[in-house]
Design an enzyme around this catalytic site. Structure first.
Site, PDB file in Angstrom:
ATOM      1  N   LYS A   9      40.660  29.897  28.999  1.00  0.00           N
ATOM      2  CA  LYS A   9      39.250  30.045  29.360  1.00  0.00           C
ATOM      3  C   LYS A   9      38.342  29.215  28.431  1.00  0.00           C
ATOM      4  O   LYS A   9      38.785  28.739  27.369  1.00  0.00           O
ATOM      5  CB  LYS A   9      38.884  31.539  29.326  1.00  0.00           C
ATOM      6  CG  LYS A   9      39.622  32.367  30.402  1.00  0.00           C
ATOM      7  CD  LYS A   9      39.124  33.817  30.434  1.00  0.00           C
ATOM      8  CE  LYS A   9      39.817  34.627  31.513  1.00  0.00           C
ATOM      9  NZ  LYS A   9      39.287  36.025  31.597  1.00  0.00           N
ATOM     10  N   TYR A  49      37.493  34.519  41.551  1.00  0.00           N
ATOM     11  CA  TYR A  49      37.400  35.917  41.138  1.00  0.00           C
ATOM     12  C   TYR A  49      36.813  36.802  42.249  1.00  0.00           C
ATOM     13  O   TYR A  49      36.258  37.866  41.959  1.00  0.00           O
ATOM     14  CB  TYR A  49      36.580  36.040  39.856  1.00  0.00           C
ATOM     15  CG  TYR A  49      37.387  35.792  38.584  1.00  0.00           C
ATOM     16  CD1 TYR A  49      38.480  36.615  38.248  1.00  0.00           C
ATOM     17  CD2 TYR A  49      37.073  34.772  37.706  1.00  0.00           C
ATOM     18  CE1 TYR A  49      39.211  36.408  37.085  1.00  0.00           C
ATOM     19  CE2 TYR A  49      37.808  34.553  36.529  1.00  0.00           C
ATOM     20  CZ  TYR A  49      38.874  35.377  36.235  1.00  0.00           C
ATOM     21  OH  TYR A  49      39.599  35.176  35.072  1.00  0.00           O
ATOM     22  N   PHE A  57      30.561  43.573  36.229  1.00  0.00           N
ATOM     23  CA  PHE A  57      30.664  42.442  35.306  1.00  0.00           C
ATOM     24  C   PHE A  57      30.838  41.101  36.017  1.00  0.00           C
ATOM     25  O   PHE A  57      31.008  40.070  35.368  1.00  0.00           O
ATOM     26  CB  PHE A  57      31.812  42.666  34.309  1.00  0.00           C
ATOM     27  CG  PHE A  57      33.155  42.908  34.959  1.00  0.00           C
ATOM     28  CD1 PHE A  57      33.938  41.854  35.417  1.00  0.00           C
ATOM     29  CD2 PHE A  57      33.643  44.196  35.106  1.00  0.00           C
ATOM     30  CE1 PHE A  57      35.168  42.075  36.006  1.00  0.00           C
ATOM     31  CE2 PHE A  57      34.881  44.432  35.700  1.00  0.00           C
ATOM     32  CZ  PHE A  57      35.632  43.363  36.149  1.00  0.00           C
ATOM     33  N   ARG A  85      51.983  37.797  31.162  1.00  0.00           N
ATOM     34  CA  ARG A  85      51.034  38.893  30.911  1.00  0.00           C
ATOM     35  C   ARG A  85      51.313  39.532  29.544  1.00  0.00           C
ATOM     36  O   ARG A  85      50.391  39.914  28.821  1.00  0.00           O
ATOM     37  CB  ARG A  85      51.114  39.947  32.017  1.00  0.00           C
ATOM     38  CG  ARG A  85      50.689  39.463  33.399  1.00  0.00           C
ATOM     39  CD  ARG A  85      49.207  39.278  33.573  1.00  0.00           C
ATOM     40  NE  ARG A  85      48.447  40.504  33.467  1.00  0.00           N
ATOM     41  CZ  ARG A  85      47.157  40.617  33.770  1.00  0.00           C
ATOM     42  NH1 ARG A  85      46.478  39.548  34.217  1.00  0.00           N
ATOM     43  NH2 ARG A  85      46.519  41.742  33.636  1.00  0.00           N
ATOM     44  N   ARG A 102      45.503  37.230  23.154  1.00  0.00           N
ATOM     45  CA  ARG A 102      44.155  37.799  23.089  1.00  0.00           C
ATOM     46  C   ARG A 102      43.871  38.430  21.731  1.00  0.00           C
ATOM     47  O   ARG A 102      42.746  38.328  21.227  1.00  0.00           O
ATOM     48  CB  ARG A 102      43.948  38.782  24.239  1.00  0.00           C
ATOM     49  CG  ARG A 102      43.659  38.052  25.566  1.00  0.00           C
ATOM     50  CD  ARG A 102      43.736  38.959  26.753  1.00  0.00           C
ATOM     51  NE  ARG A 102      43.176  38.358  27.960  1.00  0.00           N
ATOM     52  CZ  ARG A 102      43.420  38.809  29.190  1.00  0.00           C
ATOM     53  NH1 ARG A 102      44.227  39.856  29.370  1.00  0.00           N
ATOM     54  NH2 ARG A 102      42.882  38.233  30.236  1.00  0.00           N
ATOM     55  N   ASN A 112      37.753  36.374  26.654  1.00  0.00           N
ATOM     56  CA  ASN A 112      39.077  36.880  26.278  1.00  0.00           C
ATOM     57  C   ASN A 112      40.194  35.843  26.394  1.00  0.00           C
ATOM     58  O   ASN A 112      41.359  36.186  26.588  1.00  0.00           O
ATOM     59  CB  ASN A 112      39.399  38.189  27.002  1.00  0.00           C
ATOM     60  CG  ASN A 112      39.510  38.034  28.496  1.00  0.00           C
ATOM     61  OD1 ASN A 112      39.306  36.960  29.024  1.00  0.00           O
ATOM     62  ND2 ASN A 112      39.863  39.107  29.176  1.00  0.00           N
ATOM     63  N   HIS A 115      43.531  33.783  31.218  1.00  0.00           N
ATOM     64  CA  HIS A 115      43.767  34.518  32.464  1.00  0.00           C
ATOM     65  C   HIS A 115      45.221  34.326  32.841  1.00  0.00           C
ATOM     66  O   HIS A 115      45.783  33.253  32.630  1.00  0.00           O
ATOM     67  CB  HIS A 115      42.895  33.957  33.603  1.00  0.00           C
ATOM     68  CG  HIS A 115      43.396  34.341  34.972  1.00  0.00           C
ATOM     69  ND1 HIS A 115      43.061  35.528  35.563  1.00  0.00           N
ATOM     70  CD2 HIS A 115      44.259  33.726  35.817  1.00  0.00           C
ATOM     71  CE1 HIS A 115      43.684  35.616  36.735  1.00  0.00           C
ATOM     72  NE2 HIS A 115      44.416  34.526  36.908  1.00  0.00           N
ATOM     73  N   GLU A 126      46.830  31.860  43.584  1.00  0.00           N
ATOM     74  CA  GLU A 126      46.074  31.226  42.501  1.00  0.00           C
ATOM     75  C   GLU A 126      46.579  29.813  42.204  1.00  0.00           C
ATOM     76  O   GLU A 126      45.789  28.911  41.909  1.00  0.00           O
ATOM     77  CB  GLU A 126      46.142  32.104  41.249  1.00  0.00           C
ATOM     78  CG  GLU A 126      45.395  33.429  41.449  1.00  0.00           C
ATOM     79  CD  GLU A 126      45.438  34.324  40.223  1.00  0.00           C
ATOM     80  OE1 GLU A 126      46.065  33.956  39.204  1.00  0.00           O
ATOM     81  OE2 GLU A 126      44.813  35.404  40.286  1.00  0.00           O
TER      82      GLU A 126
HETATM   83  P1  ATP Z   1      42.334  37.982  34.007  1.00  0.00           P
HETATM   84  O1  ATP Z   1      42.212  38.312  35.467  1.00  0.00           O
HETATM   85  O2  ATP Z   1      41.209  37.129  33.486  1.00  0.00           O
HETATM   86  O3  ATP Z   1      43.694  37.495  33.637  1.00  0.00           O
HETATM   87  P2  ATP Z   1      42.843  40.712  33.485  1.00  0.00           P
HETATM   88  O4  ATP Z   1      43.744  40.642  34.678  1.00  0.00           O
HETATM   89  O5  ATP Z   1      43.414  41.207  32.201  1.00  0.00           O
HETATM   90  O6  ATP Z   1      42.189  39.328  33.184  1.00  0.00           O
HETATM   91  P3  ATP Z   1      40.873  41.843  35.251  1.00  0.00           P
HETATM   92  O7  ATP Z   1      40.765  43.307  35.435  1.00  0.00           O
HETATM   93  O8  ATP Z   1      41.523  41.013  36.342  1.00  0.00           O
HETATM   94  O9  ATP Z   1      41.574  41.582  33.828  1.00  0.00           O
HETATM   95  O10 ATP Z   1      39.406  41.285  34.993  1.00  0.00           O
HETATM   96  C1  ATP Z   1      39.121  39.895  35.093  1.00  0.00           C
HETATM   97  C2  ATP Z   1      38.240  39.487  33.942  1.00  0.00           C
HETATM   98  O11 ATP Z   1      36.993  40.160  34.057  1.00  0.00           O
HETATM   99  C3  ATP Z   1      38.774  39.901  32.563  1.00  0.00           C
HETATM  100  O12 ATP Z   1      39.610  38.921  32.007  1.00  0.00           O
HETATM  101  C4  ATP Z   1      37.503  40.021  31.762  1.00  0.00           C
HETATM  102  O13 ATP Z   1      37.095  38.774  31.244  1.00  0.00           O
HETATM  103  C5  ATP Z   1      36.521  40.526  32.780  1.00  0.00           C
HETATM  104  N1  ATP Z   1      36.424  41.985  32.709  1.00  0.00           N
HETATM  105  C6  ATP Z   1      37.287  42.895  33.148  1.00  0.00           C
HETATM  106  N2  ATP Z   1      36.872  44.138  32.904  1.00  0.00           N
HETATM  107  C7  ATP Z   1      35.682  44.006  32.284  1.00  0.00           C
HETATM  108  C8  ATP Z   1      34.714  44.917  31.780  1.00  0.00           C
HETATM  109  N3  ATP Z   1      34.911  46.228  31.854  1.00  0.00           N
HETATM  110  N4  ATP Z   1      33.611  44.395  31.202  1.00  0.00           N
HETATM  111  C9  ATP Z   1      33.411  43.076  31.129  1.00  0.00           C
HETATM  112  N5  ATP Z   1      34.283  42.151  31.595  1.00  0.00           N
HETATM  113  C10 ATP Z   1      35.404  42.612  32.161  1.00  0.00           C
HETATM  114 MG    MG Z   2      43.157  39.857  36.533  1.00  0.00          MG
END
Ligand code: ATP
Ligand code: MG
Length: 137
Positions: A9, A49, A57, A85, A102, A112, A115, A126
């Site tokens: 990211k 997304y 968010f 993961r 992370r 973070n 992804h 994706e």
């Molecule tokens: P990614 O999809 O980026 O790999 P992830 O699968 O661990 O991350 P997801 O639940 O898919 O997490 O959320 C996508 C992204 O949205 C997260 O990486 C984070 O940057 C953001 N995100 C998720 N939950 C929150 C939250 N509660 N507050 C703020 N941002 C969030």
């Molecule tokens: Mg995700």
């Protein structure tokens, strides 16, 4: 053999740790089958997304993902989706296990660092979002 999508990211690209992160994938036995640096448009980030469109968010997530270039890669190997993961660690870096990407490179749940696809089915979608078949070897 599985394939999964990695995005380094904008925060991690700005920190100049792309090589360190890609090295962790290789050290864990994942092979880089494709990679490129891309500046996402707002439409790109919203589409990528889209599953999170109704989440509170979402706007912040899209703004963050277009705040600078990202590095997208296809990682290939046994159990690649879950292995990737595990290397990433929990979404919130405060909860990420020591030694994960992370834990080591992310500053917040928004910024973070990485992804990773969360299932084989989503990995296929994706990967297709960013790469044509002829770009993946
Ligand atoms: P990614 O999809 O980026 O790999 P992830 O699968 O661990 O991350 P997801 O639940 O898919 O997490 O959320 C996508 C992204 O949205 C997260 O990486 C984070 O940057 C953001 N995100 C998720 N939950 C929150 C939250 N509660 N507050 C703020 N941002 C969030
Ligand atoms: Mg995700």
């Amino acid at each position: 053999m599985e394939q999964t999508l990695s995005i380094i990211k904008p925060d991690a690209v700005a920190k100049n740790v792309v090589g360190q992160i890609l090295s962790r994938f290789e050290a864990a036995g994942l092979r880089i089958a494709a990679t490129k640096k891309v500046q996402l448009s707002q439409a790109d980030a919203e589409a990528f997304y889209a599953v999170h469109a109704e989440r509170p968010f979402f706007k912040d997530l899209v703004s963050f993902m277009i705040s600078g270039p990202v590095v997208v890669s296809v990682l290939e190997g046994d159990n690649a989706v879950l292995k990737h993961r595990d290397l990433m660690g929990a979404t919130n870096p405060k909860e990420a296990a020591p030694g994960t990407i992370r834990a080591d490179f992310a500053d917040s749940i928004d910024a973070n660092a990485v992804h990773g696809s969360d299932s084989l089915e989503n990995a296929k979608i994706e990967i297709g979002f960013f790469f044509a078949a002829r770009d993946i070897y």
